[in-house]
Design a protein around this motif. Sequence first.
Motif, mmCIF file in Angstrom:
data_model
loop_
_atom_site.group_PDB
_atom_site.id
_atom_site.type_symbol
_atom_site.label_atom_id
_atom_site.label_comp_id
_atom_site.label_asym_id
_atom_site.label_seq_id
_atom_site.Cartn_x
_atom_site.Cartn_y
_atom_site.Cartn_z
ATOM 1 N N GLU A 106 -31.521 -31.865 -30.066
ATOM 2 C CA GLU A 106 -32.519 -31.365 -31.122
ATOM 3 C C GLU A 106 -33.055 -29.952 -30.605
ATOM 4 O OE1 GLU A 106 -36.033 -33.825 -30.875
ATOM 5 O OE2 GLU A 106 -36.331 -33.784 -28.914
ATOM 6 N N LYS A 107 -32.779 -29.490 -29.620
ATOM 7 C CA LYS A 107 -33.189 -28.057 -29.063
ATOM 8 C C LYS A 107 -32.043 -26.958 -29.405
ATOM 9 C CE LYS A 107 -37.026 -29.243 -25.891
ATOM 10 N NZ LYS A 107 -37.430 -29.222 -24.444
ATOM 11 N N LYS A 108 -31.008 -27.405 -29.809
ATOM 12 C CA LYS A 108 -29.934 -26.505 -30.072
ATOM 13 C C LYS A 108 -29.521 -25.956 -31.470
ATOM 14 C CE LYS A 108 -26.651 -28.154 -26.446
ATOM 15 N NZ LYS A 108 -25.415 -28.243 -26.056
ATOM 16 N N ASN A 109 -30.410 -26.253 -32.348
ATOM 17 C CA ASN A 109 -30.639 -25.773 -33.808
ATOM 18 C C ASN A 109 -29.123 -25.957 -34.419
ATOM 19 O OD1 ASN A 109 -31.381 -24.484 -35.871
ATOM 20 N ND2 ASN A 109 -30.841 -22.382 -35.203
ATOM 21 N N ILE A 110 -28.655 -27.210 -34.389
ATOM 22 C CA ILE A 110 -27.336 -27.603 -35.069
ATOM 23 C C ILE A 110 -27.717 -28.587 -36.188
ATOM 24 C CG2 ILE A 110 -25.530 -29.520 -34.695
ATOM 25 C CD1 ILE A 110 -25.825 -28.945 -31.663
ATOM 26 N N LEU A 111 -27.075 -28.216 -37.287
ATOM 27 C CA LEU A 111 -27.374 -29.189 -38.531
ATOM 28 C C LEU A 111 -26.758 -30.437 -38.445
ATOM 29 C CD1 LEU A 111 -26.624 -26.722 -41.478
ATOM 30 C CD2 LEU A 111 -28.728 -27.218 -40.397
ATOM 31 N N ILE A 112 -27.607 -31.487 -38.530
ATOM 32 C CA ILE A 112 -26.820 -32.714 -38.524
ATOM 33 C C ILE A 112 -27.116 -33.644 -39.644
ATOM 34 C CG2 ILE A 112 -27.246 -35.076 -37.073
ATOM 35 C CD1 ILE A 112 -28.093 -33.392 -34.711
#
Length: 308
Positions: A153-159
């Motif tokens: 959640e802290k990696k700024n990935i679109l999921i």
Amino acid sequence: MIYTVTFNPSLDYIVSVNGFELGKTNRTDSELLLPGGKGINVSIVLKNLGIDNTALGFMAGFTGEEIQRRVEEIGVKADFISIEDGISRINLKLKNIEGTEINGQGPKISKEKREELLQILDKLKEGDVLVLAGSIPSSLPDDIYKNIMKRLEKKNILIAVDATKDLLLNVLEHHPFLIKPNNHELGEIFGVELKTRESVIPYAKKLQEKGARNVLISMAGEGAALVAEDGSIYLAEAPKGTLVNGVGAGDSMVAGFLAGWLEKHDYRHAFHTGIAAGSASAFSEYLASREEVQAVYEQVTSKEYKEQ
């Protein structure tokens, strides 16, 4: 880079049997053997739309090897974790008996193999896209999607998450970029029957209130709806065409939406591309090609819904 995860990939044996009779020997009129699983379907459609991506998951036995071979043959990079025991499942789908299929179980996934996948996902970085799609084997905890999202959640990935019931509800607090229930799945969550495009809106907004950023609802012949993060709501009728094969249409919609979003960062365009991809696959023998998606896109129209 876009990554898809399919925990329980399959070889889909799609057959038509005219005049099928129980208790008798039936012979096929046509046969098709394809790599299957929701994440794999998303990967294939993304590749068809010109977007390179990597399919992650697990494989076992000779069926697992064949799934990987066929996925790579299509042009998708397959980075599957090998399981020593068991075989990847074979799903039998009776094409001309709508909705009739027999799905295999798949291999058991050990804690060590699960950790192997998590370590691969730890390497994802900002700007990457992750698609978590489909059901999970009984050997995995039912909060696996939630734990993956919490871990990233802290990696700024679109999921994007395409799952049902608790598997979907559990992830909402971690703010998935996209979820795609159909109207029946949405109705099942809230204990209601949803038949019209307008009727799904308040329930899609409830999922948004629980944390989902964008809620895309597929409704087969009734069309689709999108409740977007920017507050806009779009409704669209289903494009005209002949249903040939509904398998993978929802997965194609997820792929199309992501492709459209990455192309223009415009929700209406993403919505239209998602509808076009889903419908084009439904009108095709297999998952839609880029040309088929573009042809259907030209006839997609939507209206912006304004609440009274």
